[in-house]
Motif scaffolding. Structure first.
Motif, PDB file in Angstrom:
ATOM      1  N   ILE A  60       0.989 -32.056  13.289  1.00  0.00           N
ATOM      2  CA  ILE A  60       1.874 -32.280  12.140  1.00  0.00           C
ATOM      3  C   ILE A  60       2.093 -33.772  11.942  1.00  0.00           C
ATOM      4  N   LYS A  61       2.405 -34.486  13.022  1.00  0.00           N
ATOM      5  CA  LYS A  61       2.650 -35.922  12.926  1.00  0.00           C
ATOM      6  C   LYS A  61       1.421 -36.657  12.397  1.00  0.00           C
ATOM      7  N   THR A  62       0.254 -36.276  12.880  1.00  0.00           N
ATOM      8  CA  THR A  62      -0.990 -36.918  12.441  1.00  0.00           C
ATOM      9  C   THR A  62      -1.259 -36.639  10.969  1.00  0.00           C
ATOM     10  N   LYS A  63      -1.143 -35.393  10.570  1.00  0.00           N
ATOM     11  CA  LYS A  63      -1.462 -35.015   9.196  1.00  0.00           C
ATOM     12  C   LYS A  63      -0.480 -35.626   8.195  1.00  0.00           C
ATOM     13  N   LEU A  64       0.783 -35.722   8.580  1.00  0.00           N
ATOM     14  CA  LEU A  64       1.782 -36.281   7.680  1.00  0.00           C
ATOM     15  C   LEU A  64       1.854 -37.802   7.792  1.00  0.00           C
ATOM     16  N   ARG A  65       1.092 -38.355   8.720  1.00  0.00           N
ATOM     17  CA  ARG A  65       1.078 -39.804   8.940  1.00  0.00           C
ATOM     18  C   ARG A  65       2.500 -40.332   9.123  1.00  0.00           C
ATOM     19  N   MET A  66       3.218 -39.693  10.001  1.00  0.00           N
ATOM     20  CA  MET A  66       4.616 -40.027  10.216  1.00  0.00           C
ATOM     21  C   MET A  66       4.757 -41.386  10.887  1.00  0.00           C
ATOM     22  N   ALA A  67       5.429 -42.297  10.201  1.00  0.00           N
ATOM     23  CA  ALA A  67       5.669 -43.631  10.751  1.00  0.00           C
ATOM     24  C   ALA A  67       6.596 -43.566  11.954  1.00  0.00           C
ATOM     25  N   SER A  68       7.511 -42.629  11.923  1.00  0.00           N
ATOM     26  CA  SER A  68       8.461 -42.487  13.026  1.00  0.00           C
ATOM     27  C   SER A  68       8.025 -41.376  13.979  1.00  0.00           C
TER      28      SER A  68
ATOM     29  N   GLN B 122      11.985 -21.997  19.595  1.00  0.00           N
ATOM     30  CA  GLN B 122      11.717 -22.451  18.227  1.00  0.00           C
ATOM     31  C   GLN B 122      10.236 -22.309  17.855  1.00  0.00           C
ATOM     32  N   TYR B 123       9.481 -21.680  18.723  1.00  0.00           N
ATOM     33  CA  TYR B 123       8.025 -21.620  18.550  1.00  0.00           C
ATOM     34  C   TYR B 123       7.604 -21.102  17.178  1.00  0.00           C
ATOM     35  N   GLU B 124       8.162 -20.012  16.751  1.00  0.00           N
ATOM     36  CA  GLU B 124       7.747 -19.416  15.474  1.00  0.00           C
ATOM     37  C   GLU B 124       8.054 -20.342  14.293  1.00  0.00           C
ATOM     38  N   ASP B 125       9.203 -21.000  14.328  1.00  0.00           N
ATOM     39  CA  ASP B 125       9.547 -21.946  13.256  1.00  0.00           C
ATOM     40  C   ASP B 125       8.581 -23.130  13.247  1.00  0.00           C
ATOM     41  N   ILE B 126       8.248 -23.629  14.421  1.00  0.00           N
ATOM     42  CA  ILE B 126       7.298 -24.743  14.518  1.00  0.00           C
ATOM     43  C   ILE B 126       5.929 -24.295  14.030  1.00  0.00           C
ATOM     44  N   ARG B 127       5.538 -23.091  14.423  1.00  0.00           N
ATOM     45  CA  ARG B 127       4.229 -22.583  13.979  1.00  0.00           C
ATOM     46  C   ARG B 127       4.192 -22.419  12.463  1.00  0.00           C
ATOM     47  N   ASP B 128       5.281 -21.950  11.870  1.00  0.00           N
ATOM     48  CA  ASP B 128       5.337 -21.824  10.411  1.00  0.00           C
ATOM     49  C   ASP B 128       5.128 -23.182   9.742  1.00  0.00           C
ATOM     50  N   LEU B 129       5.809 -24.212  10.244  1.00  0.00           N
ATOM     51  CA  LEU B 129       5.639 -25.562   9.691  1.00  0.00           C
ATOM     52  C   LEU B 129       4.215 -26.052   9.901  1.00  0.00           C
ATOM     53  N   TYR B 130       3.680 -25.813  11.074  1.00  0.00           N
ATOM     54  CA  TYR B 130       2.306 -26.211  11.379  1.00  0.00           C
ATOM     55  C   TYR B 130       1.322 -25.573  10.403  1.00  0.00           C
ATOM     56  N   GLU B 131       1.488 -24.291  10.145  1.00  0.00           N
ATOM     57  CA  GLU B 131       0.565 -23.586   9.244  1.00  0.00           C
ATOM     58  C   GLU B 131       0.656 -24.122   7.817  1.00  0.00           C
ATOM     59  N   VAL B 132       1.850 -24.474   7.369  1.00  0.00           N
ATOM     60  CA  VAL B 132       2.004 -25.077   6.041  1.00  0.00           C
ATOM     61  C   VAL B 132       1.258 -26.402   5.988  1.00  0.00           C
TER      62      VAL B 132
ATOM     63  N   LYS C  31      -2.809 -27.573   3.825  1.00  0.00           N
ATOM     64  CA  LYS C  31      -2.907 -28.484   2.681  1.00  0.00           C
ATOM     65  C   LYS C  31      -3.602 -29.778   3.077  1.00  0.00           C
ATOM     66  N   ASN C  32      -4.303 -30.366   2.106  1.00  0.00           N
ATOM     67  CA  ASN C  32      -4.963 -31.642   2.352  1.00  0.00           C
ATOM     68  C   ASN C  32      -4.102 -32.829   1.954  1.00  0.00           C
ATOM     69  N   ASN C  33      -3.301 -32.644   0.915  1.00  0.00           N
ATOM     70  CA  ASN C  33      -2.469 -33.734   0.408  1.00  0.00           C
ATOM     71  C   ASN C  33      -1.044 -33.253   0.228  1.00  0.00           C
ATOM     72  N   PHE C  34      -0.114 -34.187   0.400  1.00  0.00           N
ATOM     73  CA  PHE C  34       1.301 -33.875   0.269  1.00  0.00           C
ATOM     74  C   PHE C  34       1.969 -34.896  -0.626  1.00  0.00           C
TER      75      PHE C  34
ATOM     76  N   GLU D 298       8.902 -35.397   2.942  1.00  0.00           N
ATOM     77  CA  GLU D 298      10.322 -35.521   3.294  1.00  0.00           C
ATOM     78  C   GLU D 298      10.915 -34.175   3.695  1.00  0.00           C
ATOM     79  N   ALA D 299      10.570 -33.130   2.972  1.00  0.00           N
ATOM     80  CA  ALA D 299      11.097 -31.790   3.275  1.00  0.00           C
ATOM     81  C   ALA D 299      10.586 -31.295   4.631  1.00  0.00           C
ATOM     82  N   LEU D 300       9.308 -31.493   4.892  1.00  0.00           N
ATOM     83  CA  LEU D 300       8.736 -31.054   6.164  1.00  0.00           C
ATOM     84  C   LEU D 300       9.325 -31.830   7.340  1.00  0.00           C
TER      85      LEU D 300
END
Length: 75
Positions: free
Chosen positions: A18-26, A39-49, A53-56, A62-64
């Motif tokens: 997730i951090k890599t794909k979103l290019r998170m500065a922090s 929290q595994y299922e919630d994290i997996r849901d975010l991961y799958e979203v 996608k290729n672009n955000f 910000e929402a993610l």
């Protein structure tokens, strides 16, 4: 990687992806050790979203990141 099992290793993999794909500065502030197995299922849901996608838009990033932050704060 098989993400069907809730493990610390899978959480680490998903958070890093997730951090890599979103290019998170922090990204350094979002360490997998800040998340619990419960929290595994919630994290997996975010991961799958993120993985689906290729672009955000800025608002999507910000929402993610906000959702990740909420999960992190529950610890």
């Amino acid at each position: 990687m098989n993400l069907d099992t809730a493990t610390e290793e899978n959480i680490s993999f998903m958070i890093e992806a997730i951090k890599t794909k979103l290019r998170m500065a922090s990204g350094a502030a979002m360490q997998s050790s800040n998340f619990k197995l419960e929290q595994y299922e919630d994290i997996r849901d975010l991961y799958e979203v993120v993985a689906s996608k290729n672009n955000f838009s800025i608002s999507e990033v910000e929402a993610l990141v906000s959702e990740l932050g909420k999960l992190r704060q529950r610890n």
